[in-house]
Design an enzyme around this catalytic site. Structure first.
Site, PDB file in Angstrom:
ATOM      1  N   HIS A   1       2.725  14.298   1.170  1.00 11.99           N
ATOM      2  CA  HIS A   1       2.298  15.648   0.776  1.00 11.99           C
ATOM      3  C   HIS A   1       3.438  16.578   1.181  1.00 11.99           C
ATOM      4  O   HIS A   1       4.215  16.247   2.076  1.00 11.99           O
ATOM      5  CB  HIS A   1       1.017  16.060   1.509  1.00 11.99           C
ATOM      6  CG  HIS A   1      -0.174  15.226   1.169  1.00 11.99           C
ATOM      7  ND1 HIS A   1      -0.873  15.368  -0.004  1.00 11.99           N
ATOM      8  CD2 HIS A   1      -0.784  14.217   1.854  1.00 11.99           C
ATOM      9  CE1 HIS A   1      -1.872  14.496  -0.026  1.00 11.99           C
ATOM     10  NE2 HIS A   1      -1.834  13.773   1.082  1.00 11.99           N
TER      11      HIS A   1
ATOM     12  N   ASN B   1      -6.138   9.617   6.591  1.00 13.79           N
ATOM     13  CA  ASN B   1      -7.429   8.919   6.525  1.00 13.79           C
ATOM     14  C   ASN B   1      -7.215   7.423   6.392  1.00 13.79           C
ATOM     15  O   ASN B   1      -6.507   7.027   5.465  1.00 13.79           O
ATOM     16  CB  ASN B   1      -8.243   9.379   5.311  1.00 13.79           C
ATOM     17  CG  ASN B   1      -8.492  10.862   5.329  1.00 13.79           C
ATOM     18  OD1 ASN B   1      -8.568  11.477   6.386  1.00 13.79           O
ATOM     19  ND2 ASN B   1      -8.608  11.448   4.143  1.00 13.79           N
TER      20      ASN B   1
ATOM     21  N   ASN C   1      -5.056   6.598  -6.933  1.00 17.93           N
ATOM     22  CA  ASN C   1      -5.642   7.941  -6.758  1.00 17.93           C
ATOM     23  C   ASN C   1      -4.647   9.027  -7.167  1.00 17.93           C
ATOM     24  O   ASN C   1      -4.284   9.905  -6.392  1.00 17.93           O
ATOM     25  CB  ASN C   1      -6.119   8.136  -5.307  1.00 17.93           C
ATOM     26  CG  ASN C   1      -5.025   7.972  -4.284  1.00 17.93           C
ATOM     27  OD1 ASN C   1      -4.069   7.231  -4.496  1.00 17.93           O
ATOM     28  ND2 ASN C   1      -5.145   8.658  -3.168  1.00 17.93           N
TER      29      ASN C   1
ATOM     30  N   HIS D   1       0.833  -1.214   0.000  1.00 18.70           N
ATOM     31  CA  HIS D   1       0.000   0.000   0.000  1.00 18.70           C
ATOM     32  C   HIS D   1       0.864   1.259   0.000  1.00 18.70           C
ATOM     33  O   HIS D   1       1.247   1.751   1.057  1.00 18.70           O
ATOM     34  CB  HIS D   1      -0.897  -0.042   1.247  1.00 18.70           C
ATOM     35  CG  HIS D   1      -1.900   1.052   1.324  1.00 18.70           C
ATOM     36  ND1 HIS D   1      -2.889   1.073   2.279  1.00 18.70           N
ATOM     37  CD2 HIS D   1      -2.075   2.177   0.593  1.00 18.70           C
ATOM     38  CE1 HIS D   1      -3.634   2.145   2.122  1.00 18.70           C
ATOM     39  NE2 HIS D   1      -3.154   2.845   1.117  1.00 18.70           N
TER      40      HIS D   1
ATOM     41  N   ASP E   1       1.080   2.721   3.784  1.00 13.00           N
ATOM     42  CA  ASP E   1       0.215   3.804   3.280  1.00 13.00           C
ATOM     43  C   ASP E   1       1.057   5.073   3.080  1.00 13.00           C
ATOM     44  O   ASP E   1       0.642   6.168   3.443  1.00 13.00           O
ATOM     45  CB  ASP E   1      -0.969   4.075   4.216  1.00 13.00           C
ATOM     46  CG  ASP E   1      -2.091   4.844   3.525  1.00 13.00           C
ATOM     47  OD1 ASP E   1      -1.943   5.162   2.332  1.00 13.00           O
ATOM     48  OD2 ASP E   1      -3.103   5.130   4.180  1.00 13.00           O
TER      49      ASP E   1
ATOM     50  N   ARG F   1       2.407   8.622  -6.290  1.00 12.09           N
ATOM     51  CA  ARG F   1       1.951   9.917  -6.831  1.00 12.09           C
ATOM     52  C   ARG F   1       2.120  10.158  -8.323  1.00 12.09           C
ATOM     53  O   ARG F   1       1.869  11.285  -8.777  1.00 12.09           O
ATOM     54  CB  ARG F   1       2.651  11.065  -6.080  1.00 12.09           C
ATOM     55  CG  ARG F   1       2.426  11.102  -4.574  1.00 12.09           C
ATOM     56  CD  ARG F   1       0.978  11.199  -4.238  1.00 12.09           C
ATOM     57  NE  ARG F   1       0.739  11.548  -2.830  1.00 12.09           N
ATOM     58  CZ  ARG F   1      -0.369  11.226  -2.178  1.00 12.09           C
ATOM     59  NH1 ARG F   1      -1.325  10.552  -2.799  1.00 12.09           N
ATOM     60  NH2 ARG F   1      -0.532  11.578  -0.924  1.00 12.09           N
TER      61      ARG F   1
ATOM     62  N   HIS G   1       1.455   5.224  -2.142  1.00  8.32           N
ATOM     63  CA  HIS G   1       0.993   6.242  -3.090  1.00  8.32           C
ATOM     64  C   HIS G   1       2.239   6.972  -3.585  1.00  8.32           C
ATOM     65  O   HIS G   1       2.695   7.915  -2.943  1.00  8.32           O
ATOM     66  CB  HIS G   1       0.057   7.242  -2.411  1.00  8.32           C
ATOM     67  CG  HIS G   1      -1.157   6.638  -1.784  1.00  8.32           C
ATOM     68  ND1 HIS G   1      -2.392   6.647  -2.379  1.00  8.32           N
ATOM     69  CD2 HIS G   1      -1.336   6.000  -0.596  1.00  8.32           C
ATOM     70  CE1 HIS G   1      -3.281   6.050  -1.594  1.00  8.32           C
ATOM     71  NE2 HIS G   1      -2.664   5.648  -0.500  1.00  8.32           N
TER      72      HIS G   1
ATOM     73  N   GLY H   1      -2.612  12.402   4.793  1.00  8.46           N
ATOM     74  CA  GLY H   1      -1.635  11.422   4.329  1.00  8.46           C
ATOM     75  C   GLY H   1      -0.267  11.716   4.899  1.00  8.46           C
ATOM     76  O   GLY H   1       0.103  12.870   5.101  1.00  8.46           O
TER      77      GLY H   1
END
Ligand code: DOR
Ligand code: ZN
Length: 407
Positions: A298, A267, A76, A42, A294, A46, A44, A313
């Site tokens: 950012h 989240n 996402n 998991h 996760d 980006r 991100h 995040g």
């Protein structure tokens, strides 16, 4: 040949290991622990569209420094990965970025569930690790909060033999709370708005869908005691439900907002110390199957904005293993459990092939976490200031040996 002498294995025994390598290198393993190359199910990273926060040039270095040789990336992005065309172009960009830094990170991609693009799923079914469903809105515009679409995606997953990974938070509860607390500015309201009930309600629905369709459900970032109780009972009934938790729920809690503010906003949100204790029990007794970082970077400037503007995040791929190893040092879990959660279980669940990846972890030196040490492009960590051991010293993958201190 790579020779590693007297290294500790997860079962506590000491071994000498030999692996074929083009150079002759001998490593004294006395202060090191050997783990298989870790799998982060998991992240991100980006790409495309959010490269100001992260890219694969930085994230692949962060992954290797964190002991991870395989990652599963989330859809996402901007645009979201919801069509075959976007998936193919994402593969191409990632491969190019990895080539630029010459890091052989293995990766797989989740495909975003979008009710307007259901017809794309059959085109990509052999190229993806699973379908990601956002039952509650988070970063990006992916959202599937109506039951009829959820039924449709489960029926599709059944037809194409795909795993569904779920962000299980109920959108309606969150929206109602967000309205109710719209004028609040204290970051602790993030945990009140995205209340435990929202997660529990969504997990309850996931269990019903899993039973109805017989599809394997992978519930991402489980964070509360009540979700775990539902999952425990569902597993007892033999349902194919697997759950992940994340380091932030194991090592941070909702009493820490005053010191962390936006750095603690993600989240699902941070929960109580009691939830955290139950998470540790569930981790040790087999209810929790995997740990995903996760990793959701950012920019620090974005995270320093007020509650209503601060994105959710936190980065985490370089700190997951040191946090877990330090917890082992403190008697919270075992090395065998860490290897199960970060390698054996995700490998089995997602049916990954064998490999000879190896991580040699320094289990003697402690280091204070500082933002500037981070290899992620966003250059900060929510665990800043913690003194940890268990940083990878060397990573062997695909015939290459990486010295983590030189990356
Ligand atoms: O905190 C989060 N950040 N939760 C998510 O579901 C998405 C992630 C992100 O992509 O920023
Ligand atoms: Zn995520």
């Amino acid at each position: 040949m790579l020779r590693i002498t007297n290294i500790m294995m997860p079962d506590g025994t000491r071994q000498n290991i030999e692996i074929s390598l083009s150079q002759d290198i001998t490593i004294d393993g006395t202060n090191l622990l050997a783990l298989p190359g870790l799998i982060d199910p998991h992240v991100h990273f980006r790409v495309p569209g959010l490269e100001d926060k992260e890219d694969w040039q930085h994230a692949s270095v962060a992954a290797i420094k964190g002991g991870y040789t395989t990652v599963f990336d989330m859809p996402n992005t901007k645009p979201a990965t919801t069509t075959k065309e976007r998936l193919d172009s994402k593969f191409a960009v990632i491969n190019q970025q990895l080539q630029e830094v010459n890091i052989p990170l293995k990766y797989k991609l989740f495909f975003g569930a979008d009710k307007n693009q259901f017809h794309e799923i059959y085109k990509v079914k052999n190229d993806i690790v699973g379908i990601k469903v956002f039952m509650g809105a988070s970063t990006g515009d992916l959202l599937m909060d109506d039951e009829s679409s959820l039924h449709a995606i489960y029926a599709l997953a059944k037809a194409h033999d795909l795993i569904i990974a779920l962000h299980a938070e109920d959108e309606l509860i969150i929206r109602e709370n967000a309205q109710k607390y719209a004028s609040e500015t204290d970051f602790k309201y993030h945990s009140i708005i995205r209340a435990p009930e929202a997660a529990v309600k969504a997990v309850d629905l996931v269990i019903k869908l899993t039973e109805m369709y017989g599809v394997t459900s992978y519930i991402l970032h489980v964070s509360t005691a009540n979700e775990l109780e539902l999952v425990r009972k569902a597993k007892e009934r033999g349902l194919p439900i697997f759950v992940e938790t994340c380091p932030h729920y194991l090592f941070l809690d909702d009493s820490m907002y005053p010191q962390l503010n936006g750095r603690a906003k993600m989240n699902p949100p941070l929960r109580s110390k009691q939830d955290q204790d139950i998470l540790w029990n569930a981790l040790n007794n087999g209810v929790i199957d995997t740990i995903g970082s996760d990793h959701a970077p950012h920019k620090l400037g974005e995270k320093e904005q007020p509650l209503c503007k601060c994105p959710s995040g936190v980065p985490g791929i370089e700190t997951s293993l040191p946090l877990l190893i330090t917890a082992w040092k403190n008697g919270k879990t075992t090395l065998e459990k860490i290897a199960q959660l970060t390698h054996d279980n995700p490998k089995k669940l997602f049916d990954l092939p064998d490999n000879d990846d190896l991580v040699l972890v320094d289990i003697e030196n402690y280091r204070e976490l500082k933002d500037e040490h981070m290899a992620t492009k966003c250059k900060w960590t929510p665990f800043v200031g913690m003194k940890l051991t268990g940083f990878p010293r060397y990573v062997f993958t695909q015939g290459r040996l990486f010295d983590c201190d030189k990356l």
